[in-house]
Design a protein around this motif. Sequence first.
Motif, PDB file in Angstrom:
ATOM      1  N   SER A 174       0.843  -1.183   0.000  1.00  0.00           N
ATOM      2  CA  SER A 174       0.000   0.000   0.000  1.00  0.00           C
ATOM      3  C   SER A 174       0.881   1.236   0.000  1.00  0.00           C
ATOM      4  N   ASP A 175       0.448   2.229  -0.755  1.00  0.00           N
ATOM      5  CA  ASP A 175       1.153   3.504  -0.745  1.00  0.00           C
ATOM      6  C   ASP A 175       0.608   4.418   0.349  1.00  0.00           C
ATOM      7  N   ASP A 176      -0.543   4.046   0.906  1.00  0.00           N
ATOM      8  CA  ASP A 176      -1.206   4.864   1.924  1.00  0.00           C
ATOM      9  C   ASP A 176      -0.532   4.630   3.269  1.00  0.00           C
ATOM     10  N   THR A 177      -0.032   5.687   3.871  1.00  0.00           N
ATOM     11  CA  THR A 177       0.647   5.558   5.157  1.00  0.00           C
ATOM     12  C   THR A 177      -0.270   5.848   6.332  1.00  0.00           C
ATOM     13  N   GLN A 178      -1.560   6.099   6.056  1.00  0.00           N
ATOM     14  CA  GLN A 178      -2.516   6.387   7.110  1.00  0.00           C
ATOM     15  C   GLN A 178      -2.909   5.090   7.811  1.00  0.00           C
TER      16      GLN A 178
END
Length: 131
Positions: A113-117
């Motif tokens: 995933s590129d989402d770091t949230q």
Amino acid sequence: MVATKAKAAKPAARRGGPGRPKKEISASEVEKLAKMGATHEEMAGFFGVSTDTIARRLKDDESIRAAYEAGFSDLRISLRRYQITAARNGNAAILIWLGKQLLGQSDSPEVASDDTQPLVIEFDGEDGDDD
């Protein structure tokens, strides 16, 4: 004055000349030993030579090297055949191991995933019963 006798220098060793006779190492025996998974040390003991001699013959003698490679290849094929048979018979440990080796599976799945949230899961308070 005391006269001393000069020591004569030893003649240089001649390569390929007189010396210990070369031990016979049979390519067919090397292949049989490799099929059993024999180590260089075990082969050296079998032929009555040093491990250095085994290593040197494997490096320098094409027929010995080819016999070793053929025997070891046969060992790997046989082992794989037995592993696949064990897996087909339901051996869970070998199924897991083969999955890791042949299919690239692992114990800890990775999520790309590129989402770091951080992932947030919210519940609405209902238990889902329709009563």
